[in-house]
Scaffold this active site. Structure first.
Site, PDB file in Angstrom:
ATOM      1  N   ASP A  15       0.796  -1.241   0.000  1.00 43.64           N
ATOM      2  CA  ASP A  15       0.000   0.000   0.000  1.00 43.64           C
ATOM      3  C   ASP A  15       0.826   1.287   0.000  1.00 43.64           C
ATOM      4  O   ASP A  15       0.269   2.384  -0.161  1.00 43.64           O
ATOM      5  CB  ASP A  15      -0.985  -0.007   1.185  1.00 43.64           C
ATOM      6  CG  ASP A  15      -0.295  -0.196   2.535  1.00 43.64           C
ATOM      7  OD1 ASP A  15       0.826   0.301   2.731  1.00 43.64           O
ATOM      8  OD2 ASP A  15      -0.917  -0.842   3.418  1.00 43.64           O
ATOM      9  N   HIS A  47       6.789  -7.616  -1.084  1.00 41.75           N
ATOM     10  CA  HIS A  47       5.735  -8.142  -1.957  1.00 41.75           C
ATOM     11  C   HIS A  47       5.319  -7.144  -3.040  1.00 41.75           C
ATOM     12  O   HIS A  47       4.222  -7.268  -3.589  1.00 41.75           O
ATOM     13  CB  HIS A  47       4.516  -8.573  -1.127  1.00 41.75           C
ATOM     14  CG  HIS A  47       4.748  -9.839  -0.339  1.00 41.75           C
ATOM     15  ND1 HIS A  47       3.928 -10.244   0.692  1.00 41.75           N
ATOM     16  CD2 HIS A  47       5.708 -10.801  -0.446  1.00 41.75           C
ATOM     17  CE1 HIS A  47       4.384 -11.397   1.193  1.00 41.75           C
ATOM     18  NE2 HIS A  47       5.466 -11.745   0.521  1.00 41.75           N
ATOM     19  N   THR A  98       1.091  -8.993  11.239  1.00 43.80           N
ATOM     20  CA  THR A  98       1.141 -10.034  10.198  1.00 43.80           C
ATOM     21  C   THR A  98       0.751 -11.377  10.804  1.00 43.80           C
ATOM     22  O   THR A  98       1.138 -11.689  11.938  1.00 43.80           O
ATOM     23  CB  THR A  98       2.524 -10.129   9.515  1.00 43.80           C
ATOM     24  OG1 THR A  98       2.499 -11.226   8.576  1.00 43.80           O
ATOM     25  CG2 THR A  98       3.672 -10.320  10.491  1.00 43.80           C
ATOM     26  N   CYS A 153       9.052  -8.428 -20.052  1.00 37.62           N
ATOM     27  CA  CYS A 153       9.955  -7.645 -20.917  1.00 37.62           C
ATOM     28  C   CYS A 153      10.650  -6.532 -20.140  1.00 37.62           C
ATOM     29  O   CYS A 153      11.540  -5.875 -20.663  1.00 37.62           O
ATOM     30  CB  CYS A 153       9.197  -7.061 -22.111  1.00 37.62           C
ATOM     31  SG  CYS A 153       8.211  -5.595 -21.708  1.00 37.62           S
ATOM     32  N   CYS A 211       5.912  -4.839 -25.636  1.00 38.11           N
ATOM     33  CA  CYS A 211       5.970  -6.175 -26.253  1.00 38.11           C
ATOM     34  C   CYS A 211       4.598  -6.784 -26.544  1.00 38.11           C
ATOM     35  O   CYS A 211       4.524  -7.876 -27.089  1.00 38.11           O
ATOM     36  CB  CYS A 211       6.771  -7.121 -25.354  1.00 38.11           C
ATOM     37  SG  CYS A 211       5.842  -7.718 -23.931  1.00 38.11           S
TER      38      CYS A 211
HETATM   39  C1  BJW Z   1      -3.772  -6.334  13.411  1.00 38.39           C
HETATM   40  C2  BJW Z   1      -4.688  -5.257  13.338  1.00 38.39           C
HETATM   41  C3  BJW Z   1      -4.368  -4.063  14.034  1.00 38.39           C
HETATM   42  C4  BJW Z   1      -5.467  -6.882  12.150  1.00 38.39           C
HETATM   43  N1  BJW Z   1      -3.209  -4.022  14.742  1.00 38.39           N
HETATM   44  N2  BJW Z   1      -2.645  -6.258  14.119  1.00 38.39           N
HETATM   45  C5  BJW Z   1       6.953 -22.856   2.945  1.00 38.39           C
HETATM   46  C6  BJW Z   1       5.934 -23.663   3.425  1.00 38.39           C
HETATM   47  C7  BJW Z   1       4.701 -23.722   2.782  1.00 38.39           C
HETATM   48  C8  BJW Z   1       4.437 -22.949   1.648  1.00 38.39           C
HETATM   49  C9  BJW Z   1       5.435 -22.145   1.180  1.00 38.39           C
HETATM   50  C10 BJW Z   1       6.674 -22.111   1.817  1.00 38.39           C
HETATM   51  N3  BJW Z   1       7.470 -21.235   1.140  1.00 38.39           N
HETATM   52  C11 BJW Z   1       6.748 -20.696   0.128  1.00 38.39           C
HETATM   53  C12 BJW Z   1       5.518 -21.240   0.110  1.00 38.39           C
HETATM   54  C13 BJW Z   1       4.400 -20.924  -0.869  1.00 38.39           C
HETATM   55  C14 BJW Z   1       3.723 -19.591  -0.629  1.00 38.39           C
HETATM   56  C15 BJW Z   1       3.174 -19.578   0.786  1.00 38.39           C
HETATM   57  O1  BJW Z   1       3.699 -18.989   1.688  1.00 38.39           O
HETATM   58  N4  BJW Z   1       2.047 -20.193   1.008  1.00 38.39           N
HETATM   59  C16 BJW Z   1       1.448 -20.194   2.348  1.00 38.39           C
HETATM   60  C17 BJW Z   1       0.059 -19.614   2.244  1.00 38.39           C
HETATM   61  C18 BJW Z   1       1.562 -21.548   2.954  1.00 38.39           C
HETATM   62  N5  BJW Z   1       4.640 -18.487  -0.857  1.00 38.39           N
HETATM   63  C19 BJW Z   1       4.875 -17.998  -2.054  1.00 38.39           C
HETATM   64  O2  BJW Z   1       4.342 -18.460  -3.051  1.00 38.39           O
HETATM   65  C20 BJW Z   1       5.876 -16.870  -2.186  1.00 38.39           C
HETATM   66  N6  BJW Z   1       6.794 -17.126  -3.230  1.00 38.39           N
HETATM   67  C21 BJW Z   1       7.686 -18.146  -3.176  1.00 38.39           C
HETATM   68  O3  BJW Z   1       7.795 -18.847  -2.207  1.00 38.39           O
HETATM   69  O4  BJW Z   1       8.451 -18.265  -4.314  1.00 38.39           O
HETATM   70  C22 BJW Z   1       9.350 -19.361  -4.445  1.00 38.39           C
HETATM   71  C23 BJW Z   1      10.040 -19.191  -5.788  1.00 38.39           C
HETATM   72  C24 BJW Z   1      11.401 -19.074  -5.825  1.00 38.39           C
HETATM   73  C25 BJW Z   1      12.035 -18.922  -7.050  1.00 38.39           C
HETATM   74  C26 BJW Z   1      11.290 -18.839  -8.219  1.00 38.39           C
HETATM   75  C27 BJW Z   1       9.914 -18.923  -8.181  1.00 38.39           C
HETATM   76  C28 BJW Z   1       9.275 -19.102  -6.946  1.00 38.39           C
HETATM   77  C29 BJW Z   1       5.182 -15.564  -2.597  1.00 38.39           C
HETATM   78  C30 BJW Z   1       4.187 -15.085  -1.599  1.00 38.39           C
HETATM   79  C31 BJW Z   1       3.495 -13.821  -2.153  1.00 38.39           C
HETATM   80  C32 BJW Z   1       2.358 -13.356  -1.246  1.00 38.39           C
HETATM   81  N7  BJW Z   1       1.569 -12.378  -1.929  1.00 38.39           N
HETATM   82  C33 BJW Z   1       0.470 -11.722  -1.231  1.00 38.39           C
HETATM   83  C34 BJW Z   1      -0.346 -10.909  -2.260  1.00 38.39           C
HETATM   84  C35 BJW Z   1       0.349  -9.594  -2.603  1.00 38.39           C
HETATM   85  C36 BJW Z   1      -0.450  -8.780  -3.547  1.00 38.39           C
HETATM   86  C37 BJW Z   1      -1.821  -8.399  -3.024  1.00 38.39           C
HETATM   87  O5  BJW Z   1      -1.963  -7.808  -1.960  1.00 38.39           O
HETATM   88  O6  BJW Z   1      -2.782  -8.695  -3.739  1.00 38.39           O
HETATM   89  O7  BJW Z   1       0.963 -10.895  -0.192  1.00 38.39           O
HETATM   90  S1  BJW Z   1      -0.598 -12.870  -0.370  1.00 38.39           S
HETATM   91  C38 BJW Z   1      -0.905 -11.819   1.021  1.00 38.39           C
HETATM   92  O8  BJW Z   1      -0.326 -12.412   2.202  1.00 38.39           O
HETATM   93  C39 BJW Z   1      -0.100 -10.539   0.754  1.00 38.39           C
HETATM   94  C40 BJW Z   1       0.458 -10.246   2.106  1.00 38.39           C
HETATM   95  O9  BJW Z   1       1.600  -9.407   1.983  1.00 38.39           O
HETATM   96  C41 BJW Z   1       0.773 -11.607   2.652  1.00 38.39           C
HETATM   97  C42 BJW Z   1       0.903 -11.667   4.145  1.00 38.39           C
HETATM   98  O10 BJW Z   1      -0.290 -11.373   4.763  1.00 38.39           O
HETATM   99  P1  BJW Z   1      -0.310 -10.515   6.120  1.00 38.39           P
HETATM  100  O11 BJW Z   1       0.294  -9.194   5.847  1.00 38.39           O
HETATM  101  O12 BJW Z   1       0.262 -11.316   7.213  1.00 38.39           O
HETATM  102  O13 BJW Z   1      -1.865 -10.258   6.301  1.00 38.39           O
HETATM  103  P2  BJW Z   1      -2.986 -11.180   6.979  1.00 38.39           P
HETATM  104  O14 BJW Z   1      -4.279 -10.660   6.483  1.00 38.39           O
HETATM  105  O15 BJW Z   1      -2.709 -12.610   6.801  1.00 38.39           O
HETATM  106  O16 BJW Z   1      -2.830 -10.906   8.548  1.00 38.39           O
HETATM  107  C43 BJW Z   1      -3.148  -9.649   9.103  1.00 38.39           C
HETATM  108  C44 BJW Z   1      -2.769  -9.730  10.575  1.00 38.39           C
HETATM  109  O17 BJW Z   1      -2.963  -8.459  11.161  1.00 38.39           O
HETATM  110  C45 BJW Z   1      -3.614 -10.722  11.385  1.00 38.39           C
HETATM  111  O18 BJW Z   1      -2.732 -11.532  12.160  1.00 38.39           O
HETATM  112  C46 BJW Z   1      -4.467  -9.826  12.298  1.00 38.39           C
HETATM  113  O19 BJW Z   1      -4.701 -10.407  13.573  1.00 38.39           O
HETATM  114  C47 BJW Z   1      -3.594  -8.592  12.413  1.00 38.39           C
HETATM  115  N8  BJW Z   1      -4.289  -7.331  12.654  1.00 38.39           N
HETATM  116  N9  BJW Z   1      -5.730  -5.642  12.564  1.00 38.39           N
HETATM  117  C48 BJW Z   1      -2.386  -5.106  14.773  1.00 38.39           C
HETATM  118  N10 BJW Z   1      -5.178  -2.998  14.032  1.00 38.39           N
HETATM  119 ZN    ZN Z   2       6.087  -6.263 -22.119  1.00 41.69          ZN
END
Ligand code: BJW
Ligand code: ZN
Length: 242
Positions: free
Chosen positions: A101, A116, A186, A128, A148
């Site tokens: 954000d 991210h 997170t 590209c 591209c």
């Molecule tokens: C408060 C509050 C207040 C509320 N005060 N607190 C190992 C094990 C298993 C799986 C995997 C692994 N390693 C990788 C993986 C696969 C996968 C993964 O992790 N899957 C899991 C779901 C199991 N990971 C990936 O695919 C990653 N890439 C990768 O591993 O690549 C390998 C590779 C290498 C080389 C070549 C090719 C590949 C990429 C992960 C990308 C995540 N993308 C997103 C979307 C971004 C775009 C978008 O926004 O649309 O990122 S998903 C989403 O989750 C977003 C966030 O950044 C991310 C984390 O979420 P976050 O920030 O923790 O939010 P919430 O909603 O989950 O939690 C909010 C928290 O706030 C809660 O706890 C509330 O209690 C709290 N809260 N109000 C304080 N006021």
């Molecule tokens: Zn392009």
């Protein structure tokens, strides 16, 4: 609770380097839905792993771009909250964020590590190298790459995609070197970023967790503070307060 806040304040006061690892909860009080909340309403029937994945985009690019357009429009009017401000002004904090954000940057934080990506940019899905800033208030619909002809998509990291190499390298360096890791808003369920907490802990850092509910990062001897980011982060970081 006050005792825990005081302990966290002392740890921060005595630290030379504080790594702040943030997630969607940091921006929740700026009115930005967390990733899971962004799937309310019209989108609640969609699987997040599909919408935020290369396969989801390739199957229905217009739908995915429209989901992002809605989120971009709601972000356009948002302003950083007191927790962003406190993280931005503390000179010994390095911000590592999963948030797309840009609110830490808007609060004035320098050198934020964006793990991210960034909702305010578009990139070419064909790889590209084309990238451009977009207007959050008036986001583009699906369009072709001017370089591209590939499909243009938001500049964020989807499931199954690698994190930006330089951001990841910097995050590993900072996590290994920090004295304190402050984990804010997170769920700690998305890897590889969630693994930075263990990296920091194993390298000897003290871990402080701020979240409205218990999370995995709060285990293993962390100082776990349950509550809202805007209420807990400023008193921990602003050593001149109270
Ligand atoms: C408060 C509050 C207040 C509320 N005060 N607190 C190992 C094990 C298993 C799986 C995997 C692994 N390693 C990788 C993986 C696969 C996968 C993964 O992790 N899957 C899991 C779901 C199991 N990971 C990936 O695919 C990653 N890439 C990768 O591993 O690549 C390998 C590779 C290498 C080389 C070549 C090719 C590949 C990429 C992960 C990308 C995540 N993308 C997103 C979307 C971004 C775009 C978008 O926004 O649309 O990122 S998903 C989403 O989750 C977003 C966030 O950044 C991310 C984390 O979420 P976050 O920030 O923790 O939010 P919430 O909603 O989950 O939690 C909010 C928290 O706030 C809660 O706890 C509330 O209690 C709290 N809260 N109000 C304080 N006021
Ligand atoms: Zn392009």
């Amino acid at each position: 609770m006050q005792g825990q806040i005081d302990l966290a304040r002392r740890l921060v006061r005595d630290a030379e380097l504080v790594a702040a690892l943030s997630g969607a909860g940091l921006s929740a009080e700026s009115g930005i839905p967390t990733f899971r909340e962004a799937l309310d309403g019209l989108w609640e029937r969609h699987d997040p792993r599909r919408l935020a994945s290369p396969q989801g985009f390739e199957n229905d690019p217009a739908m995915v771009v429209e989901w992002y357009a809605e989120r971009r429009r709601s972000l356009a009017g948002a302003i950083p909250n007191q927790a962003h401000d406190a993280l931005a002004r503390h000179e010994r904090v390095v911000n590592l964020t999963q948030n797309v954000d840009g609110l830490l940057d808007r609060a004035g934080a320098s050198a934020v590590v964006h793990l991210h990506g960034d909702l305010a940019t578009d990139v070419c899905h064909a790889g590209c190298g084309f990238a451009e800033r977009i207007d959050l208030a008036d986001p583009p619909s699906l369009r072709a790459c001017p370089r591209c002809g590939g499909a243009i998509r938001p500049g964020v990291v989807w499931f199954g995609e690698a994190l930006p190499a330089e951001a990841w390298r910097r995050a590993e360096v900072v996590s290994t070197a920090c004295d304190v890791m402050l984990v804010v808003g997170t769920s700690g369920t998305v890897y590889p970023v969630a693994g930075l907490v263990d990296l920091a802990r194993d390298a000897g850092a003290q871990v402080i967790v701020v979240n409205t509910e218990p999370t995995p990062a709060g285990r293993g001897g962390a100082v776990e503070l349950i509550g809202k980011a805007t209420e807990l982060v400023p008193p921990i970081l602003d050593q001149t307060l109270g």
